[in-house]
Design a protein around this motif. Sequence first.
Motif, PDB file in Angstrom:
ATOM      1  N   TYR A 145       0.847  -1.201   0.000  1.00  0.00           N
ATOM      2  CA  TYR A 145       0.000   0.000   0.000  1.00  0.00           C
ATOM      3  C   TYR A 145       0.876   1.243   0.000  1.00  0.00           C
ATOM      4  O   TYR A 145       2.124   1.145  -0.032  1.00  0.00           O
ATOM      5  CB  TYR A 145      -0.974  -0.005   1.181  1.00  0.00           C
ATOM      6  CG  TYR A 145      -0.354  -0.120   2.554  1.00  0.00           C
ATOM      7  CD1 TYR A 145      -0.165   1.000   3.358  1.00  0.00           C
ATOM      8  CD2 TYR A 145       0.023  -1.360   3.064  1.00  0.00           C
ATOM      9  CE1 TYR A 145       0.384   0.895   4.625  1.00  0.00           C
ATOM     10  CE2 TYR A 145       0.573  -1.480   4.336  1.00  0.00           C
ATOM     11  CZ  TYR A 145       0.756  -0.347   5.108  1.00  0.00           C
ATOM     12  OH  TYR A 145       1.305  -0.467   6.360  1.00  0.00           O
ATOM     13  N   SER A 146       0.251   2.416   0.029  1.00  0.00           N
ATOM     14  CA  SER A 146       0.974   3.676  -0.157  1.00  0.00           C
ATOM     15  C   SER A 146       0.823   4.614   1.041  1.00  0.00           C
ATOM     16  O   SER A 146      -0.161   4.569   1.773  1.00  0.00           O
ATOM     17  CB  SER A 146       0.462   4.415  -1.398  1.00  0.00           C
ATOM     18  OG  SER A 146       0.681   3.672  -2.578  1.00  0.00           O
ATOM     19  N   GLY A 147       1.814   5.474   1.194  1.00  0.00           N
ATOM     20  CA  GLY A 147       1.793   6.614   2.103  1.00  0.00           C
ATOM     21  C   GLY A 147       2.741   7.640   1.525  1.00  0.00           C
ATOM     22  O   GLY A 147       3.360   7.397   0.477  1.00  0.00           O
ATOM     23  N   TRP A 148       2.869   8.785   2.160  1.00  0.00           N
ATOM     24  CA  TRP A 148       3.857   9.752   1.661  1.00  0.00           C
ATOM     25  C   TRP A 148       4.473  10.563   2.783  1.00  0.00           C
ATOM     26  O   TRP A 148       3.925  10.672   3.875  1.00  0.00           O
ATOM     27  CB  TRP A 148       3.295  10.652   0.569  1.00  0.00           C
ATOM     28  CG  TRP A 148       2.034  11.435   0.813  1.00  0.00           C
ATOM     29  CD1 TRP A 148       0.800  11.148   0.327  1.00  0.00           C
ATOM     30  CD2 TRP A 148       1.882  12.682   1.554  1.00  0.00           C
ATOM     31  NE1 TRP A 148      -0.114  12.104   0.719  1.00  0.00           N
ATOM     32  CE2 TRP A 148       0.518  13.063   1.458  1.00  0.00           C
ATOM     33  CE3 TRP A 148       2.754  13.494   2.263  1.00  0.00           C
ATOM     34  CZ2 TRP A 148       0.029  14.223   2.062  1.00  0.00           C
ATOM     35  CZ3 TRP A 148       2.277  14.648   2.876  1.00  0.00           C
ATOM     36  CH2 TRP A 148       0.928  15.002   2.759  1.00  0.00           C
ATOM     37  N   LEU A 149       5.650  11.103   2.468  1.00  0.00           N
ATOM     38  CA  LEU A 149       6.383  11.990   3.361  1.00  0.00           C
ATOM     39  C   LEU A 149       6.593  13.320   2.664  1.00  0.00           C
ATOM     40  O   LEU A 149       6.690  13.382   1.436  1.00  0.00           O
ATOM     41  CB  LEU A 149       7.753  11.405   3.717  1.00  0.00           C
ATOM     42  CG  LEU A 149       7.800  10.022   4.363  1.00  0.00           C
ATOM     43  CD1 LEU A 149       9.256   9.582   4.538  1.00  0.00           C
ATOM     44  CD2 LEU A 149       7.072  10.016   5.688  1.00  0.00           C
ATOM     45  N   ALA A 150       6.700  14.382   3.454  1.00  0.00           N
ATOM     46  CA  ALA A 150       7.008  15.706   2.915  1.00  0.00           C
ATOM     47  C   ALA A 150       7.744  16.496   3.980  1.00  0.00           C
ATOM     48  O   ALA A 150       7.578  16.264   5.183  1.00  0.00           O
ATOM     49  CB  ALA A 150       5.741  16.442   2.475  1.00  0.00           C
ATOM     50  N   GLY A 151       8.543  17.468   3.546  1.00  0.00           N
ATOM     51  CA  GLY A 151       9.237  18.362   4.473  1.00  0.00           C
ATOM     52  C   GLY A 151      10.525  17.772   5.017  1.00  0.00           C
ATOM     53  O   GLY A 151      10.949  16.672   4.638  1.00  0.00           O
ATOM     54  N   ALA A 152      11.171  18.514   5.923  1.00  0.00           N
ATOM     55  CA  ALA A 152      12.358  18.066   6.647  1.00  0.00           C
ATOM     56  C   ALA A 152      13.458  17.551   5.729  1.00  0.00           C
ATOM     57  O   ALA A 152      14.124  16.552   6.039  1.00  0.00           O
ATOM     58  CB  ALA A 152      11.968  16.996   7.667  1.00  0.00           C
ATOM     59  N   GLY A 153      13.652  18.203   4.615  1.00  0.00           N
ATOM     60  CA  GLY A 153      14.717  17.802   3.714  1.00  0.00           C
ATOM     61  C   GLY A 153      14.388  16.634   2.814  1.00  0.00           C
ATOM     62  O   GLY A 153      15.234  16.196   2.025  1.00  0.00           O
TER      63      GLY A 153
END
Length: 459
Positions: free
Chosen positions: A385-393
Motif C-alpha cells: 500500500y501507499s503513504g507519503w512523506l514531505a518536508g524536513a529535507g
Amino acid sequence: MERRQFLQSAAGGASMLAMSLLQGKRAVGAEHLAGPHFTPRAKRVIWLFMHGGPSHVDLFDPKPELQKYAGSPLPESFGSVMTRRQVATNPLLGPIRPFRPRGESGIEISDFLPEISTVADDLCVIRSLHGDSVNHPQSVYQMNTGSILMGHPSFGSWLAYGLGTENENMPAFVVLPDPGGGLKGGPSAWGNGFLPALYQGTTMRPGKTPILNLNTPSGISAQRQRSSLDFLNRLNRRHLSRRDFDDELAARMQSYELAFRMQSAAPEAVDLSQETEETLSLYGIDRPETRDYGQRCLLARRLIERGVRIVQVYSGDTNGWDAHEDVDKNHSEYCERTDKPVAALLKDLKRTGLLDDTLVIWCGEFGRMPMSEQGKGRDHNPWGYSGWLAGAGIRGGRTYGATDEIGLRAAEDTVHVNEFHATLLHLMGLNPLELSFPHNGLDERLIGPSHVDVVEGLI
C-alpha cells in the motif's frame, strides 16, 4: 552482588525514575538520551492518519493492468492471498477515478485528490509499504507502535521519551482524534505502553476548551491554585515515597503540574481567531465539508509552532476509510473532508519556513485489495500500500518502491512498517537501534528486537 545490595540498587533506580518524572526530565534508562544522537533533518512531526485503510490503487498507485483486467478473476500466477473477507476469487476492480501526471515532476495522483495534486512536487510517495495483519486493530497498533500486539509504546511516545518537548508548558505528544470517535484498537494507538505514563499522547480539540476540566474554577486565583497545588504535591511526595516510587503515581503528579502550566498556554494555542481570514479559508474552515479537519490541521501547525514535538491528526470514525461496500462513495466523502486541509497544511508550512524542519506523514493502517468486494468495494490489504512523506529535507516530486502490476503486494524496494519507523526516527536524529527502554529484563525498542535498516532511498 548480594540479594540485599541488588534490592537496594533496584529501589534506587525506581527512586530515580519517579524523581526524574517529577522534575520533568527523561526517565531512568534514558539518561544517555541528552537529545538527538546526531543532527536531525526534522525537529518535529505532523502525522496525518487516515483511519480505516485508504485505497492506494485509487489514490496514489496507478495500475493500468488492473484497469485492463477489471472484471476478470485474479490470475493464478499471483498464488494464494490472505484476505479479511474471502474475496480472493472475486473479480478485479479497476481504478475508480483517472490518474493524471501532477506538477513538474509528473507524479500520477488520482482525481480523488485535486488539492493534494497541487503540492505533488513536495511529496515523496512510498508505493511499497507492507505490514503483517489484515485486521484493523492489529494494523493500527503496528503502524503506531511497531507491533501488532496491544501494550507497546506509540511512535509519539518514543519521540517524547527520546527528545522531550521544546515547551515545558505543553506536552511533547498531542493527538487530535476524529470527533466521530471509534478508532479501531482505541487509545492504545497513542498510549505509552511500558514507557512511563508521562509519555502518552495528550488528546486535544479545537475551541475554548481544548482539554476538558482544564480551566481554573471561577473565584479561584492563580496564586491560591498554586498554593493548593504545592500543598498537594508535598502530600503526594510523601505518599510516593511509601509506595516504592511508583512511576504511574509519579506521572500523575507530573500531570498536575503540566495541567497547571497548560491553563495559560493551551487556550492561546487553540485560539484560531488569531488567524487571518485568508488562512482560515485556505484550510477550508469556511466550508462545512472541510471545517473540522481544516481546524485540526491548522491547530497542528499552531501546536508545533509552540514547541510540541509531534501531533497526530486522525481522519475517520468507527469505519472511516474502510470502503468495503462502495469505494467511490466512501472515498468521495473522506477525500472531500481532508484533501483541501492537507494541501493547505503543506502550503502554510512552506510559506512560513516550518516545512524545512517539520516532517509531515500521510498514511493509514493498510490499503485495499485489487479484487472487488460486494461489486463496488474493496477489502483490507496490508501486503502492499501507499503513504507519503514531505518536508524536513525530504526530496519531493518522486515515488519510492512499487507494488506488483495489480497493486496486490509490495514488489520493488519494499518498506516494512518497522523499516518505515526506523527511517522516521533517523530523520528525527535518533538511532533506531539505540533508542531503547529497559523492560522485563530486555532493552525494548520501537523497531523490535531484530536488526532493522533505515531506508536510505527515502532520505
